[in-house]
Design a protein around this motif. Structure first.
Motif, mmCIF file in Angstrom:
data_model
loop_
_atom_site.group_PDB
_atom_site.id
_atom_site.type_symbol
_atom_site.label_atom_id
_atom_site.label_comp_id
_atom_site.label_asym_id
_atom_site.label_seq_id
_atom_site.Cartn_x
_atom_site.Cartn_y
_atom_site.Cartn_z
ATOM 1 N N ALA A 162 -63.254 -29.693 -58.075
ATOM 2 C CA ALA A 162 -64.567 -29.891 -58.970
ATOM 3 C C ALA A 162 -65.371 -30.890 -58.272
ATOM 4 O O ALA A 162 -66.409 -31.192 -58.306
ATOM 5 N N ARG A 169 -63.859 -18.717 -62.831
ATOM 6 C CA ARG A 169 -64.478 -19.299 -63.873
ATOM 7 C C ARG A 169 -64.262 -20.614 -63.838
ATOM 8 O O ARG A 169 -65.314 -21.234 -64.131
ATOM 9 N N ILE A 170 -63.025 -21.127 -63.908
ATOM 10 C CA ILE A 170 -62.403 -22.536 -64.072
ATOM 11 C C ILE A 170 -63.281 -23.340 -63.061
ATOM 12 O O ILE A 170 -63.607 -24.493 -63.197
ATOM 13 N N THR A 175 -65.956 -22.935 -61.468
ATOM 14 C CA THR A 175 -67.223 -23.494 -61.773
ATOM 15 C C THR A 175 -67.760 -24.563 -62.536
ATOM 16 O O THR A 175 -68.778 -24.897 -62.906
ATOM 17 N N LEU A 176 -66.610 -25.132 -63.390
ATOM 18 C CA LEU A 176 -66.490 -26.173 -64.301
ATOM 19 C C LEU A 176 -66.933 -27.594 -63.509
ATOM 20 O O LEU A 176 -66.412 -27.859 -62.317
ATOM 21 N N THR A 177 -67.509 -28.574 -64.007
ATOM 22 C CA THR A 177 -67.839 -29.655 -63.513
ATOM 23 C C THR A 177 -66.516 -30.502 -63.925
ATOM 24 O O THR A 177 -65.546 -30.170 -64.521
ATOM 25 N N GLN A 201 -66.003 -31.144 -67.371
ATOM 26 C CA GLN A 201 -65.743 -29.979 -68.313
ATOM 27 C C GLN A 201 -64.364 -29.629 -67.962
ATOM 28 O O GLN A 201 -63.653 -29.508 -69.147
ATOM 29 N N ILE A 202 -63.871 -29.802 -66.935
ATOM 30 C CA ILE A 202 -62.399 -29.573 -66.704
ATOM 31 C C ILE A 202 -61.449 -30.755 -67.662
ATOM 32 O O ILE A 202 -60.572 -30.119 -68.204
ATOM 33 N N LEU A 239 -61.552 -29.388 -71.074
ATOM 34 C CA LEU A 239 -60.690 -28.020 -71.184
ATOM 35 C C LEU A 239 -59.399 -28.371 -71.290
ATOM 36 O O LEU A 239 -58.522 -28.022 -72.026
ATOM 37 N N HIS A 286 -69.757 -30.601 -73.851
ATOM 38 C CA HIS A 286 -69.087 -30.048 -72.871
ATOM 39 C C HIS A 286 -68.207 -28.751 -73.340
ATOM 40 O O HIS A 286 -68.222 -27.935 -72.381
ATOM 41 N N VAL A 299 -68.205 -25.158 -71.447
ATOM 42 C CA VAL A 299 -66.922 -24.787 -71.036
ATOM 43 C C VAL A 299 -66.626 -23.082 -71.558
ATOM 44 O O VAL A 299 -66.220 -22.250 -70.857
ATOM 45 N N LYS A 344 -69.031 -20.726 -69.848
ATOM 46 C CA LYS A 344 -68.685 -20.406 -68.618
ATOM 47 C C LYS A 344 -67.487 -19.480 -68.442
ATOM 48 O O LYS A 344 -67.373 -18.834 -67.855
#
Length: 217
Positions: free
Chosen positions: A74, A147-148, A150-152, A155-156, A159, A185, A189, A192
């Motif tokens: 990411a 999909r994960i 694509t997270l920033t 955001q990860i 999560l 966030h 999340v 997305k």
């Protein structure tokens, strides 16, 4: 590749030194950065003007499953990552590919093998074999992994906090941000990932290779 910048991230100094030797053999003029944790690796990634390759040990002290790989991907989605692991090569390689890994190295690999994989990655060739037929569950996990991916980075991190059972205020404290930012966030999340319940959260955890036994579903 000449004048490449390569990050070697492994928490064992002796193995990190062996990786550096193989890297220099593959690219004698390379600038080699080092990290002993995912947090240090993320700092190096953010601070590097140029980064051509990352060698990442999956079993870092501040990472679980493929969370470190997902986070660094990411941070620098355009940089190929070679995964280093003592896990079963076939299984780990397939799962690592979900987060953009360009190669896989077993902890038992010799210097010549490491050098060859590094050379392939620097030349733009993937050292991972193609994926075979998938089960329905594997396809579902693959979709979640995509999909994960694509997270920033932020955001990860949120999560991972959610999957660890942390409260919003605890996540905010961990990341040194406000609860309002955490909520923002989380909204992004969930949108997305299409996650709306705990069962779907478990799918996300499985996609990251996390232990789902502790999740209350």
């Amino acid at each position: 590749m000449s004048d490449a910048t390569i990050l070697v991230a492994d928490d064992h100094p002796l193995f990190r030194d062996a990786l550096k030797i193989a890297v220099i053999r593959a690219s004698p003029s390379a600038t080699v950065l080092e990290a002993g944790s995912v947090a240090e690796a993320a700092d190096q990634v953010r601070g590097a003007d140029r980064l051509d390759l990352i060698l990442l040990d999956l079993r870092m002290p501040d990472a679980e499953g493929f969370s470190g790989l997902a986070l660094l991907h990411a941070e620098r989605p355009g940089t190929p990552i070679i995964v280093i692991s003592a896990l079963d090569a076939a299984d780990a390689a397939v799962r690592a590919r979900r987060y953009g890994a360009a190669g896989f190295l077993s902890k038992t690999a010799d210097l010549n093998t490491i050098q060859a994989v590094v050379s392939e990655a620097l030349s733009g060739r993937s050292a991972l074999t193609a994926l075979g037929a998938q089960t329905e569950e594997e396809a579902e996990i693959d979709d979640m992994a995509a999909r994960i991916a694509t997270l920033t980075p932020a955001q990860i991190k949120v999560l991972l906090g959610v999957l660890a059972g942390r409260l919003n205020k605890q996540i905010a404290h961990d990341l040194n941000i406000s609860e309002a930012t955490v909520k923002a966030h989380m909204t992004a999340v969930f949108r997305k990932l299409g996650v709306q319940n705990r069962t779907q959260a478990v799918i996300a955890a499985r996609a990251l290779g996390l232990d789902t036994a502790q999740l209350d579903v």
